[in-house]
Design a protein around this motif. Structure first.
Motif, mmCIF file in Angstrom:
data_model
loop_
_atom_site.group_PDB
_atom_site.id
_atom_site.type_symbol
_atom_site.label_atom_id
_atom_site.label_comp_id
_atom_site.label_asym_id
_atom_site.label_seq_id
_atom_site.Cartn_x
_atom_site.Cartn_y
_atom_site.Cartn_z
ATOM 1 N N GLU A 32 7.497 49.775 33.054
ATOM 2 C CA GLU A 32 7.345 48.717 32.058
ATOM 3 C C GLU A 32 6.958 47.398 32.739
ATOM 4 O O GLU A 32 6.054 46.698 32.299
ATOM 5 C CB GLU A 32 8.660 48.553 31.290
ATOM 6 N N PHE B 100 5.600 47.008 35.707
ATOM 7 C CA PHE B 100 4.298 47.070 36.381
ATOM 8 C C PHE B 100 3.201 46.541 35.465
ATOM 9 O O PHE B 100 2.376 45.711 35.846
ATOM 10 C CB PHE B 100 3.961 48.509 36.790
ATOM 11 N N SER B 101 3.238 47.049 34.228
ATOM 12 C CA SER B 101 2.226 46.668 33.262
ATOM 13 C C SER B 101 2.282 45.162 32.973
ATOM 14 O O SER B 101 1.256 44.487 32.904
ATOM 15 C CB SER B 101 2.471 47.500 32.014
ATOM 16 N N ILE B 102 3.502 44.627 32.829
ATOM 17 C CA ILE B 102 3.659 43.191 32.591
ATOM 18 C C ILE B 102 3.098 42.399 33.782
ATOM 19 O O ILE B 102 2.350 41.434 33.632
ATOM 20 C CB ILE B 102 5.154 42.849 32.384
ATOM 21 N N ILE C 277 0.937 43.260 36.256
ATOM 22 C CA ILE C 277 -0.490 43.311 36.585
ATOM 23 C C ILE C 277 -1.317 42.551 35.542
ATOM 24 O O ILE C 277 -2.284 41.860 35.883
ATOM 25 C CB ILE C 277 -0.976 44.779 36.766
ATOM 26 N N LEU D 143 -0.902 38.907 36.283
ATOM 27 C CA LEU D 143 -1.662 38.548 37.477
ATOM 28 C C LEU D 143 -3.136 38.366 37.123
ATOM 29 O O LEU D 143 -3.775 37.396 37.544
ATOM 30 C CB LEU D 143 -1.486 39.645 38.539
ATOM 31 N N MET E 105 9.167 47.660 52.166
ATOM 32 C CA MET E 105 8.075 47.204 53.019
ATOM 33 C C MET E 105 7.002 48.279 53.159
ATOM 34 O O MET E 105 5.805 48.012 53.020
ATOM 35 C CB MET E 105 8.680 46.870 54.384
ATOM 36 N N LEU F 170 5.063 48.709 49.947
ATOM 37 C CA LEU F 170 4.103 47.621 49.729
ATOM 38 C C LEU F 170 2.872 47.808 50.608
ATOM 39 O O LEU F 170 1.739 47.610 50.171
ATOM 40 C CB LEU F 170 4.748 46.275 50.044
ATOM 41 N N MET F 171 3.105 48.216 51.856
ATOM 42 C CA MET F 171 1.984 48.370 52.779
ATOM 43 C C MET F 171 1.056 49.488 52.333
ATOM 44 O O MET F 171 -0.159 49.333 52.307
ATOM 45 C CB MET F 171 2.503 48.648 54.188
ATOM 46 N N LEU G 149 0.542 47.076 45.376
ATOM 47 C CA LEU G 149 0.712 47.528 43.991
ATOM 48 C C LEU G 149 2.134 47.992 43.700
ATOM 49 O O LEU G 149 2.530 48.102 42.539
ATOM 50 C CB LEU G 149 -0.272 48.658 43.667
ATOM 51 N N MET H 281 4.666 46.283 44.233
ATOM 52 C CA MET H 281 5.470 45.081 44.042
ATOM 53 C C MET H 281 6.460 45.182 42.874
ATOM 54 O O MET H 281 7.651 44.897 43.049
ATOM 55 C CB MET H 281 4.516 43.894 43.830
ATOM 56 N N LYS I 181 10.514 45.043 43.168
ATOM 57 C CA LYS I 181 11.358 44.009 42.559
ATOM 58 C C LYS I 181 12.422 44.626 41.662
ATOM 59 O O LYS I 181 13.575 44.205 41.659
ATOM 60 C CB LYS I 181 10.503 43.033 41.735
#
Lengths: 344, 391
Positions: B63, B65-67, B69, B72, B328, B331-332, B337, B339, B343
């Motif tokens: 949920e 992720f969509s918010i 991106i 952003l 980490m 993220l790498m 993506l 992120m 969080k």
């Protein structure tokens, strides 16, 4: 529309008291009914309530006119009542749409690329052209002063040699069609910088003793390097880089800020890499400026390549990975570029 | 609406609440029954009315992720202007998904407040940056002025962020003053340099103490009994871990470079630099996890909102370090993506390790009559990267 009754939490104005209430939603109206007596039965029109916009599936918060707060679970029906029957128009609809999410995954990198690759440099070029001479002059004087206090010492080259170079420098400049910048050549010794040369935006070009010695006092090679530095000045590179760095670091902060922790480390790293890409691009421009002028003056571009080879000797070796952390392109590539230019 | 309630499974707190709501004159049997049950359930030692609540985080990665991106994208398309709206939506998502004792938190800032602060922060940053480019002397003076303003900015930032945090329709607040912040964040750190940083753990304690003792929830103040010895333990532990890991990774790097050299892998690609950066990140992550776990647990155990709540935190150093390492790596390998996932799972991890003992005073908190703050401090502090975080 049919009416909808749902259980919610009512918080009194001014204190943390919370009561369970029955909320009935009907066309444009909200009816509050408490199971115990502490909340008064009340009817509000939706227009007198401040309803927080929908985000994800967090509870919907409704601010009552008396500053009390009503919290309702978020679901399709509740949302439809609260958003007046057109929830598809909201940002929340975009945020919950799979199509938009997929589109964003593609569009975000694309826009970032366009922004950093084209928009920022274009912006910086126009910014640099408008910086008044008084500002570039001031900036150059202060920078020179700061460098002389820290890493630059008086030149130890023989005065006669310096005079000879100054004459060659005058000759070189008189053969070029340059803007009316007051070009000055300075020699300085610097253990810290080693063999190096740099230009300040007011046209001051500084060459280290170490560079003169490295080039074994070959003035053809020195001229190639001086033309590169003149290129930086002619193309307003100092001010361009300042503008690019400023806008890029602000953009990175605004697009990816509020992350915290180790992510900050990567933001710092990517910031450095982005700035280095800008800087490397400017170096290429200065190189090509020098090569064009050499072509125009009928000089052999091999001198440029040889000067770079001399500089390469002072380095232990170059690697592509480390180059991401460098402000200059690989010397190897610069040499190849000089040799690849069509010769006379 | 009268109905007979079955109290057999009710907790002490529920019984207490039920008893408070009953009119003993009108329903003497009910009241007597409740009194008896309360007496049975009240342990001899514990204070009668505390109830323990876990902290629950309801957010989920897909949920969010969509918010994330979409926000952003909107931020980039609007050249950063939308970032104020994005920040409010993101904070609302995380705050309102956090539940303690049956109530959600709320984030109350308006996007325009954030935007205003961002514009001022932007102007200050640009001024500093351009001054730095034009004249190092002017930039140094600017920096000095900023240092003098730092305590003010820290206070403003805390005030704004806490004031924008609501729980049960009550805002948090902060009333630290300039002098207190000047001592904790400027004077003590500078003085600790002269002790070869030996006093620095004490300074860290002073910073946390300044923040916590000046916080409030409505009209109720926070209080804390944190002690410097935990900060010393956590700091020295973190330094020892860092040194130990640095030695180990130095050996590993040495060996791997040796292998690469023998097998001719080195060539174009510089493995040492890459392994070096990885080792640095590893050391930093593990050591900071140790400090964070120890200090947060101590800070939570020793702090309280007077008459409202006690706290407890059981962050495990090992699982925290593991969380950060996997974050980490994720993220790498996803080029950032991951992120939102990072969080969400970090917030859930922290929430799961946290407990709140709610006292009955929690139902009777009144708003703080004097509250005002602007977003300026927060955003200015943001751009200049002055990070003030608890634990």
């Amino acid at each position: 529309m049919q009416q909808l009754t749902i259980r919610g939490q009512h918080y009194q104005a001014g204190c943390s008291q919370c009561d369970e209430v029955d909320v009935t939603l009907l066309d444009g109206q909200l009816l509050l009914d408490a199971t115990d007596a502490s909340v008064e039965r009340c009817c509000y029109s939706l227009s007198e309530l401040s309803i927080s916009p929908k985000v994800g599936t967090i509870p919907r918060e409704i601010r009552l006119p008396d500053n009390g707060l009503l919290s309702l679970p978020s679901n399709q029906e509740v949302d439809r009542y609260l958003d007046g029957g057109k929830p598809h128009r909201s940002i929340a609809a975009m945020e919950s749409s799979t199509t938009w999410a997929f589109a964003s995954v593609l569009l975000v990198p694309l826009f970032l690329y366009i922004f950093f690759k084209f928009a920022i440099p274009a912006l910086a070029v126009s910014f640099a052209a408008y910086v008044p001479d008084s500002v570039t002059g001031l900036a150059s004087r202060h920078t020179m002063m700061a460098l002389e206090k820290t890493i630059l010492d008086k030149s130890e080259l023989a005065p006669s040699l310096q005079e000879q170079y100054q004459r060659q420098w005058q000759a070189l400049r008189s053969r070029l069609q340059l803007s009316d910048v007051n070009y000055q050549l300075y020699f300085r010794k610097s253990d810290h910088m080693g063999a190096n040369a740099f230009a300040l935006p007011d046209g001051s070009v500084v060459v280290t003793d170490e560079l003169v010695n490295l080039l074994e006092q070959n003035s053809d090679l020195l001229n190639a390097i001086l033309l590169h530095e003149i290129g930086h000045v002619e193309l307003h590179h100092s001010m361009r880089l300042i503008a690019e760095t400023l806008v890029a670091s602000l953009a990175i902060d605004y697009f990816f800020g509020d992350l915290g922790g180790v992510v900050e480390f990567f933001i710092g790293l990517s910031n450095t890499m982005v700035q280095n890409q800008f800087s490397q691009k400017l170096e290429w421009q200065a190189d090509n400026f020098a090569l064009q002028q050499m072509h125009y003056l009928g000089l052999d571009k091999e001198h440029f390549a040889q000067a770079m080879e001399k500089l390469a000797q002072t380095l232990a070796g170059e690697s592509r990975v480390e180059n991401l952390l460098s402000t200059h392109p690989l010397l190897k590539d610069r040499i190849d570029n000089a040799r690849a230019q069509p010769s006379l | 609406m009268e109905k007979q309630t079955d109290y057999t499974n009710s907790s002490l707190e529920e019984l207490t609440i039920a008893r408070e709501r009953i009119d003993a004159q009108a329903q003497p049997e009910q009241a007597a029954l409740l009194d008896r049950l309360i007496a049975e359930k009240t342990p001899a030692t514990r204070p009668a009315r505390a109830r323990t609540s876990r902290v629950t985080f309801h957010g989920n990665a897909s949920e969010y992720f969509s918010i994330w991106i979409v926000n952003l994208l909107l931020t980039i398309v609007t050249l950063g202007i939308y970032s104020a709206w994005a920040k409010v939506r993101t904070n609302r998502y995380f705050y309102a998904n956090l539940e303690v004792d049956g109530h959600r938190f709320s984030y109350l800032a308006e996007p325009l407040q954030i935007l205003k602060g961002r514009i001022i922060g932007l102007l200050l940053f640009a001024a500093y940056f351009l001054l730095g480019a034009i004249s190092p002397v002017a930039a140094a003076i600017f920096m000095l002025v900023l240092l003098i303003a730092t305590p003010f900015l820290i206070c403003q930032s805390l005030k704004f962020n806490l004031k924008m945090t609501g729980y049960r329709n009550i805002r948090f607040g902060f009333n630290g003053n300039y002098i207190g912040a000047l001592l904790a964040f400027v004077v003590y750190p500078i003085l600790s340099v002269f002790t070869l940083y030996l006093a620095f753990p004490w300074v860290l304690k002073k910073m946390d103490e300044f923040i916590v003792t000046n916080m409030r929830f409505g009209n109720n103040e926070f209080d804390t009994d944190i002690t410097a010895d935990t900060y010393y333990g956590a700091s020295f532990g973190a330094v020892l871990i860092a040194i130990g890991l640095a030695i180990v990774s130095f050996l590993v790097v040495g060996v791997s470079v040796g292998i690469a050299g023998v097998s001719g892998l080195s060539g174009q690609f510089d493995w040492t630099a890459l392994v070096g950066v990885a080792a640095y990140v590893l050391v930093f992550l593990v050591a900071s996890s140790y400090y964070q776990a120890k200090v947060r647990n101590h800070l939570f155990a020793e702090s309280r909102i007077v008459d409202v709540a006690y706290f407890n935190s059981e962050l495990q150093f090992g699982s925290l370090a593991m969380l950060k390492l996997t974050n980490m790596l994720a993220l790498m390998f996803t080029l950032g993506l991951a992120m939102p996932w990072v969080k969400v799972r970090s917030t859930r991890f922290i929430a799961d390790a946290t407990e709140v003992k709610v006292l009955s005073g929690a139902d009777k908190v009144m708003v703080d009559p004097q509250q005002s703050a602007s977003a300026v401090g927060e955003e200015v502090a943001d751009v200049f990267d002055i990070d003030v975080a608890i634990g």
